[in-house]
Design a protein around this motif. Sequence first.
Motif, PDB file in Angstrom:
ATOM      1  N   ALA A  63      45.136  53.559  44.616  1.00 22.86           N
ATOM      2  CA  ALA A  63      44.006  53.800  43.926  1.00 22.86           C
ATOM      3  C   ALA A  63      44.304  53.728  42.281  1.00 22.86           C
ATOM      4  CB  ALA A  63      43.760  55.531  43.921  1.00 22.86           C
ATOM      5  N   ALA A  64      45.752  53.469  41.909  1.00 23.01           N
ATOM      6  CA  ALA A  64      46.147  53.151  40.438  1.00 23.01           C
ATOM      7  C   ALA A  64      45.144  51.880  39.988  1.00 23.01           C
ATOM      8  CB  ALA A  64      47.603  52.925  40.266  1.00 23.01           C
ATOM      9  N   LYS A  65      44.845  51.085  41.003  1.00 23.20           N
ATOM     10  CA  LYS A  65      43.861  50.016  40.192  1.00 23.20           C
ATOM     11  C   LYS A  65      42.520  50.477  39.698  1.00 23.20           C
ATOM     12  CE  LYS A  65      41.463  49.222  44.774  1.00 23.20           C
ATOM     13  NZ  LYS A  65      41.813  50.489  45.201  1.00 23.20           N
ATOM     14  N   ASP A  66      42.289  51.653  40.082  1.00 25.74           N
ATOM     15  CA  ASP A  66      41.016  52.207  39.502  1.00 25.74           C
ATOM     16  C   ASP A  66      41.267  53.248  38.287  1.00 25.74           C
ATOM     17  OD1 ASP A  66      39.303  50.921  41.191  1.00 25.74           O
ATOM     18  OD2 ASP A  66      39.618  52.239  42.679  1.00 25.74           O
ATOM     19  N   VAL A  67      42.372  53.257  37.908  1.00 25.80           N
ATOM     20  CA  VAL A  67      42.701  54.093  36.669  1.00 25.80           C
ATOM     21  C   VAL A  67      42.779  52.979  35.322  1.00 25.80           C
ATOM     22  CG1 VAL A  67      44.472  55.544  35.585  1.00 25.80           C
ATOM     23  CG2 VAL A  67      44.178  55.747  37.748  1.00 25.80           C
ATOM     24  N   ASP A  68      42.327  53.458  34.183  1.00 26.12           N
ATOM     25  CA  ASP A  68      42.285  52.801  32.948  1.00 26.12           C
ATOM     26  C   ASP A  68      43.700  53.024  32.251  1.00 26.12           C
ATOM     27  OD1 ASP A  68      42.140  51.854  30.493  1.00 26.12           O
ATOM     28  OD2 ASP A  68      39.983  52.003  30.582  1.00 26.12           O
ATOM     29  N   TRP A  69      44.598  52.433  32.583  1.00 27.70           N
ATOM     30  CA  TRP A  69      46.035  53.108  32.068  1.00 27.70           C
ATOM     31  C   TRP A  69      46.192  52.829  30.476  1.00 27.70           C
ATOM     32  CZ3 TRP A  69      48.873  55.670  35.071  1.00 27.70           C
ATOM     33  CH2 TRP A  69      48.563  55.807  36.226  1.00 27.70           C
TER      34      TRP A  69
END
Length: 440
Positions: A397-403
């Motif tokens: 799900a990290a791909k849907d986090v605005d890092w």
Amino acid sequence: MTAQLAPLYARHLATVRKRTDEALALDGFDRLLIAAGAPLNKFLDDQDFPFVANPHFRHWLPLTDAPGSWIVYAPGAKPTLLFVQPRDYWHVVPAAPSGYWVDQFDIQIVRSAAEAIAALPKGGRNAVIGSACPSIEGVEANNPQAVLDYLHWHRSYKTSYELALMREASRVGARAHRAAERAFRGGHSEFGIHLAYLAAARQIDAELPYASIVGLNEHGAVLHYTNFDRQPPTAHRSLLIDAGASCAGYASDITRTYAGAGESEFQALIDSVDAAQRGFADMVRAGQSYPELHIHAHHVLADVLREHGFIRMNAEDAVASGVTSAFFPHGLGHPIGVQVHDVAGFQQSERGGIIARPEGHPYLRMTRVLEPGMVVTIEPGLYFIDMLLDELRANPAAKDVDWARVDAFRPYGGIRIEDDVACTDGAPENLTRDAFAQLA
């Protein structure tokens, strides 16, 4: 306040006695003996740690500093207090008990802990509640489980007397939080903010119900931060302060988060968490499952994360994938009363048993259904914790986090907002918000 407490205390003690009669009858005990306890010695030293009286002792009477003393109670008889007033020229000798509660006890003054033990009733079956460390020579604490389960279960339902003390503890805590905020705005260090808090509370560290958490900037991301930097940082971006106060042994537990001057984006995030927290507190109503409220909080906080641009997924996916747990890794709250983390939060009934935490929520401190008389904390948070965020990067799900957005907020540490809320027959009573409102 003292005049108001006298009739409340008399009714409180009658309730405690009735509960004790029922608890002792479960296993055929003749009487209850409660040790106030003794200070713990520091290893290889001739000094002691600060004394904290047995919570069962404090539940019966408002004595918080009576080491070596005992309560003796047999059903149908007036309770006895064996009060240790030592012969001592090294320390201040405690005055003989006085106040609104003393006429409810037969009080015997003795000169040592050994004299108190010698005066305890002999014969029959005694339920002895006390700590195994330090051991009590002459009286072995048996802490019968059936008695403890019954007393702990019913201690969840606060009497009017207990609520009065908790309201006062909240008022003291709110006053001290205001002083801490002023110190933050004035550019003080964490240590300086803590000193301002103590001065306004008019309580020393040992009198507080728990060690205060005062975290500036990134330190707000350490859930139990107690380091107290002596030098102020170059910029005061944020303050997270989790600190309570005591009244006659009863606790308040309050957390507030503040943004520094000009930190409008962080202030907007605080405002969103505050609005969510108020909504959770309003749900402290009879029949509400506390673990379900905790899981609901995860869904609401997921919406906050999305609203502020940290994630690009719906609430259901954010919770199911564990994304919200990276930002909100602790439980929604816990029972509070004569102990800041009060007993019976997981208990199934007055006969014991455990209600398990929901899967994936290992740090939740309460799994019961709310009932009138219970007091719980409601303390949602959002944090930017390096360790948890690094773990989140390995989550699909990290791909849907605005890092980039997350990294921009790391210097603020995190947000926690905590109130003490009483469940009633109707709308909840927010002890903390009421206390702050009285300061206005």
